[in-house]
Design a protein around this motif. Sequence first.
Motif, PDB file in Angstrom:
ATOM      1  N   LEU A   1       0.845  -0.995   0.080  1.00  0.00           N
ATOM      2  CA  LEU A   1       0.389  -0.137  -0.592  1.00  0.00           C
ATOM      3  C   LEU A   1       0.935   1.330  -0.148  1.00  0.00           C
ATOM      4  N   ASP A   2       0.499   2.323   0.069  1.00  0.00           N
ATOM      5  CA  ASP A   2       0.788   3.729   0.037  1.00  0.00           C
ATOM      6  C   ASP A   2       1.671   4.063   1.224  1.00  0.00           C
ATOM      7  N   ASP A   3       2.664   4.644   1.252  1.00  0.00           N
ATOM      8  CA  ASP A   3       3.425   5.176   2.429  1.00  0.00           C
ATOM      9  C   ASP A   3       3.286   6.434   2.627  1.00  0.00           C
ATOM     10  N   PRO A   4       3.099   7.252   3.376  1.00  0.00           N
ATOM     11  CA  PRO A   4       2.900   6.513   4.659  1.00  0.00           C
ATOM     12  C   PRO A   4       0.909   6.393   5.541  1.00  0.00           C
ATOM     13  N   LEU A   5       0.330   6.556   4.319  1.00  0.00           N
ATOM     14  CA  LEU A   5      -1.361   6.534   4.976  1.00  0.00           C
ATOM     15  C   LEU A   5      -1.570   5.179   5.129  1.00  0.00           C
ATOM     16  N   LEU A   6      -1.588   4.268   4.721  1.00  0.00           N
ATOM     17  CA  LEU A   6      -2.209   3.290   3.959  1.00  0.00           C
ATOM     18  C   LEU A   6      -3.432   2.813   3.786  1.00  0.00           C
ATOM     19  N   LEU A   7      -3.337   3.658   2.796  1.00  0.00           N
ATOM     20  CA  LEU A   7      -5.038   3.224   2.443  1.00  0.00           C
ATOM     21  C   LEU A   7      -5.401   2.180   0.990  1.00  0.00           C
ATOM     22  N   TYR A   8      -6.414   1.213   1.723  1.00  0.00           N
ATOM     23  CA  TYR A   8      -6.669   0.465   1.072  1.00  0.00           C
ATOM     24  C   TYR A   8      -7.664   0.836   0.044  1.00  0.00           C
ATOM     25  N   THR A   9      -8.232   1.976   0.090  1.00  0.00           N
ATOM     26  CA  THR A   9      -9.412   2.082  -1.170  1.00  0.00           C
ATOM     27  C   THR A   9      -9.014   3.146  -2.318  1.00  0.00           C
ATOM     28  N   CYS A  10      -9.579   2.799  -3.147  1.00  0.00           N
ATOM     29  CA  CYS A  10      -9.094   3.327  -4.775  1.00  0.00           C
ATOM     30  C   CYS A  10      -8.750   4.660  -4.723  1.00  0.00           C
ATOM     31  N   ALA A  11      -7.567   5.363  -5.415  1.00  0.00           N
ATOM     32  CA  ALA A  11      -7.426   6.510  -5.114  1.00  0.00           C
ATOM     33  C   ALA A  11      -7.072   7.121  -6.570  1.00  0.00           C
ATOM     34  N   TYR A  12      -6.934   8.244  -6.370  1.00  0.00           N
ATOM     35  CA  TYR A  12      -7.415   9.291  -7.662  1.00  0.00           C
ATOM     36  C   TYR A  12      -6.614  10.271  -7.757  1.00  0.00           C
ATOM     37  N   TRP A  13      -6.412   9.061  -9.738  1.00  0.00           N
ATOM     38  CA  TRP A  13      -4.995   9.767 -10.883  1.00  0.00           C
ATOM     39  C   TRP A  13      -5.489  10.935 -11.675  1.00  0.00           C
ATOM     40  N   THR A  14      -5.204  12.107 -11.657  1.00  0.00           N
ATOM     41  CA  THR A  14      -5.044  13.197 -11.728  1.00  0.00           C
ATOM     42  C   THR A  14      -3.497  13.421 -13.281  1.00  0.00           C
ATOM     43  N   GLY A  15      -3.710  14.191 -13.737  1.00  0.00           N
ATOM     44  CA  GLY A  15      -3.372  13.653 -15.047  1.00  0.00           C
ATOM     45  C   GLY A  15      -1.837  13.969 -14.858  1.00  0.00           C
ATOM     46  N   ASP A  16      -1.611  14.864 -13.929  1.00  0.00           N
ATOM     47  CA  ASP A  16       0.601  15.533 -13.449  1.00  0.00           C
ATOM     48  C   ASP A  16       0.783  14.236 -12.421  1.00  0.00           C
ATOM     49  N   THR A  17      -0.442  13.207 -11.424  1.00  0.00           N
ATOM     50  CA  THR A  17       0.267  12.134 -11.222  1.00  0.00           C
ATOM     51  C   THR A  17       1.168  10.899 -11.088  1.00  0.00           C
ATOM     52  N   ARG A  18       2.416  10.903 -10.389  1.00  0.00           N
ATOM     53  CA  ARG A  18       3.367   9.851 -11.474  1.00  0.00           C
ATOM     54  C   ARG A  18       3.314   8.247 -10.103  1.00  0.00           C
ATOM     55  N   THR A  19       2.969   8.541  -8.610  1.00  0.00           N
ATOM     56  CA  THR A  19       2.235   7.867  -8.203  1.00  0.00           C
ATOM     57  C   THR A  19       1.465   7.176  -6.372  1.00  0.00           C
ATOM     58  N   LEU A  20       1.166   6.125  -6.493  1.00  0.00           N
ATOM     59  CA  LEU A  20       0.193   5.785  -5.774  1.00  0.00           C
ATOM     60  C   LEU A  20       0.456   6.466  -4.402  1.00  0.00           C
ATOM     61  N   GLU A  21       1.351   7.331  -4.001  1.00  0.00           N
ATOM     62  CA  GLU A  21       1.306   8.476  -3.046  1.00  0.00           C
ATOM     63  C   GLU A  21       0.629   9.391  -2.800  1.00  0.00           C
ATOM     64  N   GLN A  22       0.695  10.019  -4.056  1.00  0.00           N
ATOM     65  CA  GLN A  22       0.299  11.311  -4.905  1.00  0.00           C
ATOM     66  C   GLN A  22      -1.372  10.906  -4.914  1.00  0.00           C
ATOM     67  N   ALA A  23      -1.534   9.581  -5.288  1.00  0.00           N
ATOM     68  CA  ALA A  23      -2.724   9.256  -6.135  1.00  0.00           C
ATOM     69  C   ALA A  23      -3.726   9.092  -4.604  1.00  0.00           C
ATOM     70  N   GLN A  24      -2.845   8.700  -3.748  1.00  0.00           N
ATOM     71  CA  GLN A  24      -3.994   8.398  -2.727  1.00  0.00           C
ATOM     72  C   GLN A  24      -4.471  10.344  -1.599  1.00  0.00           C
ATOM     73  N   ARG A  25      -2.941  10.618  -1.885  1.00  0.00           N
ATOM     74  CA  ARG A  25      -3.396  11.851  -1.349  1.00  0.00           C
ATOM     75  C   ARG A  25      -4.338  12.874  -1.805  1.00  0.00           C
ATOM     76  N   ASN A  26      -3.925  12.993  -3.574  1.00  0.00           N
ATOM     77  CA  ASN A  26      -5.227  13.427  -4.320  1.00  0.00           C
ATOM     78  C   ASN A  26      -6.573  12.375  -3.654  1.00  0.00           C
ATOM     79  N   LYS A  27      -7.133  11.367  -3.680  1.00  0.00           N
ATOM     80  CA  LYS A  27      -8.212  11.630  -3.527  1.00  0.00           C
ATOM     81  C   LYS A  27      -8.535  12.304  -1.844  1.00  0.00           C
TER      82      LYS A  27
END
Length: 424
Positions: free
Chosen positions: A152-178
């Motif tokens: 999972l992403d570090d450090p939030l450990l979110l186990y749900t769908c992330a949010y991928w904007t056009g400039d998102t490159r990592t799972l960590e960023q996508a989960q913060r986006n969500k």
Amino acid sequence: MGGARGSGMRRYQSGRIGEGIGASLFERLSRNVDTAFEVQWSDGALRRFGPATGAPAFRIVLRRPVVLGHAALRGHLALAEAYFDGALDVEGSFSALMRAALDSGFEAESHLLNRIGNRLHELRRSNRDHGRAQQNAESHYALPNAFYRLWLDDPLLLYTCAYWTGDTRTLEQAQRNKCDHVCRKLQLARGETFIDMGCGFGGFLLRAHELTGAHGVGVNTTAEQVHHAREAIAQRGWSGALAVNLADFRDVPGQYDKLASIGVLEHAGRDQLAAALAAHARALKPHGLGLLHFIGHAQPMETGLFIRKYVFPGGWIPALSDVVREMDRCGLEVLDIENLRRHYALTLDVWAERFEANWEAIRALDPQRFDERFRRIWRTYLVGCAELFRMARPDTHLFQIVFSKGGATTAVNYPMTRDFMYRP
């Protein structure tokens, strides 16, 4: 001599019958898909299916002839279980196999034994009883936290769908986006209180407070995750602003200005959707705002036995139509619905990649628990779900519903357009 010859003839006929059953199964797997693949029978014979040109995307290797008989009775689930047990192997692209099974309709074929199994599962694992609901949740979420940290992403450990904007490159960023997307939808602000239903490891609580300054309470039935969330809150010095309760989400004390329910409804169960939504309504103050983030179908459908038996016991994928109807009964007005299905395919891709890349580290945590069977089940779950959300004709979605408790009047100063959701 005669007896030996007769025995050999029976084996030969049995093999031909089995191959005939298998050919029918795999021809159905190849229908309506542009993917060539091979099947290697248990006697070593090889047969190609699908388009006549192009390299095969994968090969199914049958280790035991009995697999075909089981598959004739129980379809894709029997093949999946044979793969879990090592009676069937897959070489080449596992994603292509999952995609073919879904796009061909093979995975959705109805078999009487599977339907019976699903009904029996419902009787045994219903979430109606709170104790059983906790056991169901712990069977999946009480795996060691170190296991989830490895993919999972570090450090939030979110186990749900992330949010991928056009400039998102990592799972960590996508989960913060969500988290940020949810906070904007809720118009969450300093001075307000919010409840995070089924808060997992507490990642949304942490990000929401960091972003807005609002005070929040999380509710979770899994002790390991509650302990992790409480430690994360204490480490940041936010114990005065955030708290996590070990409790069923149907037993939330008090009322809050805002509510986030991210990945909870799927765990309510077939017969507990109304009770779950009534609990959401009780947890909100009059004219409060809430958000439901859940996997759902557009219309009522059966939830497959595989995901309920091997991954989320007691789980049930609700229909959007049923959710909206029950919300209306609870006095909740729908303000906005967004479908993030494609975002979940990308999220699951990363989870599956990290799971595979870190498998040896996962296995080392507990070789008896994290054995080859576990790896195959979770590989099927992660890769299969990624392809499920990528289907050309999807029937499974990821919905986000923003709602108010009572009508959205001037007391609920909710924006008239969606422009605010996309401003930084």
